[in-house]
Write a protein that holds these residues in place. Structure first.
Motif, PDB file in Angstrom:
ATOM      1  N   ALA A  55      -3.752  -6.810   8.758  1.00  0.00           N
ATOM      2  CA  ALA A  55      -3.282  -8.195   8.829  1.00  0.00           C
ATOM      3  C   ALA A  55      -1.762  -8.255   8.922  1.00  0.00           C
ATOM      4  N   GLY A  56      -1.100  -7.227   8.476  1.00  0.00           N
ATOM      5  CA  GLY A  56       0.360  -7.247   8.529  1.00  0.00           C
ATOM      6  C   GLY A  56       0.917  -6.036   7.845  1.00  0.00           C
ATOM      7  N   ARG A  57       2.235  -6.019   7.766  1.00  0.00           N
ATOM      8  CA  ARG A  57       2.896  -4.881   7.151  1.00  0.00           C
ATOM      9  C   ARG A  57       2.453  -4.682   5.706  1.00  0.00           C
ATOM     10  N   ASP A  58       2.304  -5.777   4.974  1.00  0.00           N
ATOM     11  CA  ASP A  58       1.943  -5.667   3.561  1.00  0.00           C
ATOM     12  C   ASP A  58       0.551  -5.069   3.372  1.00  0.00           C
ATOM     13  N   GLU A  59      -0.379  -5.456   4.245  1.00  0.00           N
ATOM     14  CA  GLU A  59      -1.732  -4.938   4.071  1.00  0.00           C
ATOM     15  C   GLU A  59      -1.776  -3.439   4.353  1.00  0.00           C
ATOM     16  N   LEU A  60      -1.016  -3.011   5.350  1.00  0.00           N
ATOM     17  CA  LEU A  60      -0.933  -1.576   5.620  1.00  0.00           C
ATOM     18  C   LEU A  60      -0.328  -0.843   4.420  1.00  0.00           C
ATOM     19  N   MET A  61       0.727  -1.424   3.882  1.00  0.00           N
ATOM     20  CA  MET A  61       1.366  -0.851   2.704  1.00  0.00           C
ATOM     21  C   MET A  61       0.374  -0.744   1.548  1.00  0.00           C
ATOM     22  N   THR A  62      -0.346  -1.792   1.309  1.00  0.00           N
ATOM     23  CA  THR A  62      -1.340  -1.800   0.242  1.00  0.00           C
ATOM     24  C   THR A  62      -2.352  -0.684   0.425  1.00  0.00           C
ATOM     25  N   GLU A  63      -2.792  -0.511   1.654  1.00  0.00           N
ATOM     26  CA  GLU A  63      -3.769   0.536   1.954  1.00  0.00           C
ATOM     27  C   GLU A  63      -3.175   1.917   1.669  1.00  0.00           C
ATOM     28  N   LEU A  64      -1.915   2.094   2.011  1.00  0.00           N
ATOM     29  CA  LEU A  64      -1.275   3.388   1.773  1.00  0.00           C
ATOM     30  C   LEU A  64      -1.136   3.659   0.276  1.00  0.00           C
ATOM     31  N   ILE A  65      -0.782   2.615  -0.472  1.00  0.00           N
ATOM     32  CA  ILE A  65      -0.661   2.776  -1.920  1.00  0.00           C
ATOM     33  C   ILE A  65      -2.015   3.140  -2.522  1.00  0.00           C
ATOM     34  N   ARG A  66      -3.056   2.451  -2.060  1.00  0.00           N
ATOM     35  CA  ARG A  66      -4.402   2.755  -2.524  1.00  0.00           C
ATOM     36  C   ARG A  66      -4.745   4.223  -2.241  1.00  0.00           C
ATOM     37  N   ASP A  67      -4.453   4.669  -1.042  1.00  0.00           N
ATOM     38  CA  ASP A  67      -4.752   6.056  -0.669  1.00  0.00           C
ATOM     39  C   ASP A  67      -3.961   7.045  -1.529  1.00  0.00           C
ATOM     40  N   ALA A  68      -2.719   6.691  -1.825  1.00  0.00           N
ATOM     41  CA  ALA A  68      -1.902   7.588  -2.640  1.00  0.00           C
ATOM     42  C   ALA A  68      -2.499   7.725  -4.044  1.00  0.00           C
ATOM     43  N   TYR A  69      -2.855   6.609  -4.656  1.00  0.00           N
ATOM     44  CA  TYR A  69      -3.503   6.651  -5.972  1.00  0.00           C
ATOM     45  C   TYR A  69      -4.780   7.492  -5.906  1.00  0.00           C
ATOM     46  N   ARG A  70      -5.574   7.220  -4.879  1.00  0.00           N
ATOM     47  CA  ARG A  70      -6.835   7.937  -4.718  1.00  0.00           C
ATOM     48  C   ARG A  70      -6.590   9.439  -4.611  1.00  0.00           C
ATOM     49  N   SER A  71      -5.562   9.809  -3.846  1.00  0.00           N
ATOM     50  CA  SER A  71      -5.260  11.218  -3.649  1.00  0.00           C
ATOM     51  C   SER A  71      -4.876  11.888  -4.960  1.00  0.00           C
ATOM     52  N   LEU A  72      -4.055  11.220  -5.753  1.00  0.00           N
ATOM     53  CA  LEU A  72      -3.643  11.809  -7.030  1.00  0.00           C
ATOM     54  C   LEU A  72      -4.833  11.918  -7.980  1.00  0.00           C
ATOM     55  N   ALA A  73      -5.654  10.877  -8.031  1.00  0.00           N
ATOM     56  CA  ALA A  73      -6.822  10.913  -8.911  1.00  0.00           C
ATOM     57  C   ALA A  73      -7.765  12.031  -8.500  1.00  0.00           C
ATOM     58  N   ASP A  74      -7.979  12.190  -7.205  1.00  0.00           N
ATOM     59  CA  ASP A  74      -8.855  13.270  -6.721  1.00  0.00           C
ATOM     60  C   ASP A  74      -8.281  14.634  -7.059  1.00  0.00           C
ATOM     61  N   THR A  75      -6.976  14.762  -6.895  1.00  0.00           N
ATOM     62  CA  THR A  75      -6.325  16.034  -7.230  1.00  0.00           C
ATOM     63  C   THR A  75      -6.542  16.373  -8.695  1.00  0.00           C
ATOM     64  N   PHE A  76      -6.325  15.399  -9.558  1.00  0.00           N
ATOM     65  CA  PHE A  76      -6.496  15.640 -10.995  1.00  0.00           C
ATOM     66  C   PHE A  76      -7.941  16.013 -11.320  1.00  0.00           C
ATOM     67  N   GLN A  77      -8.870  15.279 -10.740  1.00  0.00           N
ATOM     68  CA  GLN A  77     -10.265  15.556 -11.059  1.00  0.00           C
ATOM     69  C   GLN A  77     -10.713  16.897 -10.501  1.00  0.00           C
ATOM     70  N   ALA A  78     -10.130  17.275  -9.365  1.00  0.00           N
ATOM     71  CA  ALA A  78     -10.456  18.597  -8.816  1.00  0.00           C
ATOM     72  C   ALA A  78      -9.948  19.696  -9.742  1.00  0.00           C
ATOM     73  N   VAL A  79      -8.730  19.525 -10.240  1.00  0.00           N
ATOM     74  CA  VAL A  79      -8.184  20.502 -11.186  1.00  0.00           C
ATOM     75  C   VAL A  79      -9.054  20.584 -12.426  1.00  0.00           C
ATOM     76  N   ARG A  80      -9.460  19.422 -12.892  1.00  0.00           N
ATOM     77  CA  ARG A  80     -10.258  19.374 -14.121  1.00  0.00           C
ATOM     78  C   ARG A  80     -11.616  20.043 -13.926  1.00  0.00           C
ATOM     79  N   ALA A  81     -12.240  19.750 -12.787  1.00  0.00           N
ATOM     80  CA  ALA A  81     -13.590  20.271 -12.559  1.00  0.00           C
ATOM     81  C   ALA A  81     -13.551  21.759 -12.244  1.00  0.00           C
ATOM     82  N   SER A  82     -12.759  22.128 -11.238  1.00  0.00           N
ATOM     83  CA  SER A  82     -12.716  23.515 -10.798  1.00  0.00           C
ATOM     84  C   SER A  82     -12.154  24.422 -11.884  1.00  0.00           C
TER      85      SER A  82
END
Lengths: 240, 240
Positions: A67-94
């Motif tokens: 929809a605009g610059r802000d929505e793209l930004m929001t999506e990127l922030i969401r992905d960044a959070y997701r990436s960090l959470a996945d990284t942490f959980q991978a470390v924890r599990a593996s």
DNA sequence: TTGCTGCCGTTAGAAGTTCTAACTCATCGC
DNA sequence: GCGATGAGTTAGAACTTCTAACGGCAGCAA
């Protein structure tokens, strides 16, 4: 209306129409270019026009996908959070221990891999902008991993508290720990003991302190090794 | 050429021509409006046009006073550094103890007074932009004050190191402290002992960790008191 | 296979931004 | 009083985000 194109055909969950497939692909490429641009020029210089130009299409085409610059930004922030959470959980599990130290090193690696991605989450906030609500859910995931890791460590070496007769230096009252025990809403019902709450908090703030200053280049003039500072702070966390 | 208008008349240092007087006044007002705008909309949204409009003049007029957006930004960053250094030195000189705790509280007050000013110095860097060189000189001032304050404290309670027979918890090797002692170029010749170097560093990174997360609003959801967290970190610094 | 619907990408244009260029005009200094 | 200096003006180029209207192709269904 919801799920257009899913009227009669039994499209199993995951099977997408070619249009949706194409759409998802273009959205992914837009985000990819956006990350490149952010990495080189910072988040504030994110330009839809430049992304479009680099993808071989013209400006307004991107508005079909975001929809605009802000929505793209929001999506990127969401992905960044997701990436960090996945990284942490991978470390924890593996394997690799999965303890506090492994999490700390994973955090540092993750931050160094893309500093601007780290700053997108933990950096200077844009006054007008509000992060999307679902990122707080991912934050809970992240803090839960930390609380788990700290809870499995002994909160204090039980011998050392008894062999010294009420020294002034072993946990004098700890008013903040009590305060945290009373205000543990952020732990989302996690049954961590107060010491683990306190240590999770210190883990976050101290490592962020070192990391953010390092990533910001505040240590460049001084020629010491930021990795050693990070390590020293981590060891301090594990000790007291 | 240098100092225009200082040809024949014995203009004592400080006496300015009315033009220079006016010029300095307008520059000051521009910076004032810029700070207002940064405080409300963030540094990235700093708009010369908006400043001009609010001052009742039209866009390009500002280019008589600042070569561009970047030069204005540089000037603001310089002023921010100067303000923090002055604050620290005032705390150090004036009464109120002037110790490490007083400096920590002054830092917090200074940051809370204008979060965006804090972020202008210690926040997310803009990849292309380089801070002016003379800010490093002001950084040295700041770190010197911290090194002074930490140096006047005893580096370790000398009694406690001897009454426990080589416990594992009293400074086990401290590799980072040695590393800092070897790489003390950033201390600019300050004769602080290695422990003071280490503690100055920890003071900076830990308090920055708490402050930056608080100012960024990362604690807003959780309802504990950030001031208590700051205090707890400060006490940890003073203890170990 | 044929036809239709809908989405994709285009160009045009409005309202911003920074910043340059040329011009007018007041003011300061001799 | 007169000239040089510098302040503020408008015009305009090159950007930006974003809206609106248009053409055309592709996928979907009969």
């Amino acid at each position: 209306m919801a799920e257009p194109g899913t009227t009669a055909a039994g499209t199993a969950a995951g099977a997408k129409s070619p249009r949706e497939r194409y759409r998802a692909q273009v959205r992914a490429e837009i985000k990819e270019r956006a990350w490149e641009q952010i990495a080189t020029s910072g988040a504030s210089a994110l330009s839809l026009n430049a992304i479009a130009k680099r993808m071989g299409m013209s400006g307004p085409a991107l508005y079909r996908y975001f929809a605009g610059r802000d929505e793209l930004m929001t999506e990127l922030i969401r992905d960044a959070y997701r990436s960090l959470a996945d990284t942490f959980q991978a470390v924890r599990a593996s394997g690799s221990g999965g303890g506090v130290a492994a999490l700390a090193h994973a955090l540092r690696d993750w931050a160094l891999a893309d500093p601007q991605r780290y700053f997108l989450i933990y950096g200077t906030p844009v006054p007008g902008y509000h992060a999307p609500d679902d990122t707080t859910a991912i934050s809970v995931e992240i803090v839960t991993v930390l609380l788990d890791a700290w809870s499995e460590l002994p909160s204090d070496p039980p011998a050392s508290t008894s062999d010294r007769p009420a020294s002034t230096s072993d946990r004098p009252a700890a008013p903040f720990e009590e305060h945290l025990a009373d205000h543990r809403q952020w732990a989302a019902g996690h049954p961590a003991p107060p010491a683990a709450l306190r240590r999770t908090m210190a883990f976050w703030t101290r490592l962020h302190g070192v990391l953010s200053l390092e990533l910001a280049g505040q240590f460049t003039g001084m020629d010491f090794d930021p990795a050693l500072l990070f390590e020293a702070e981590l060891e301090d966390l594990l000790r007291d």
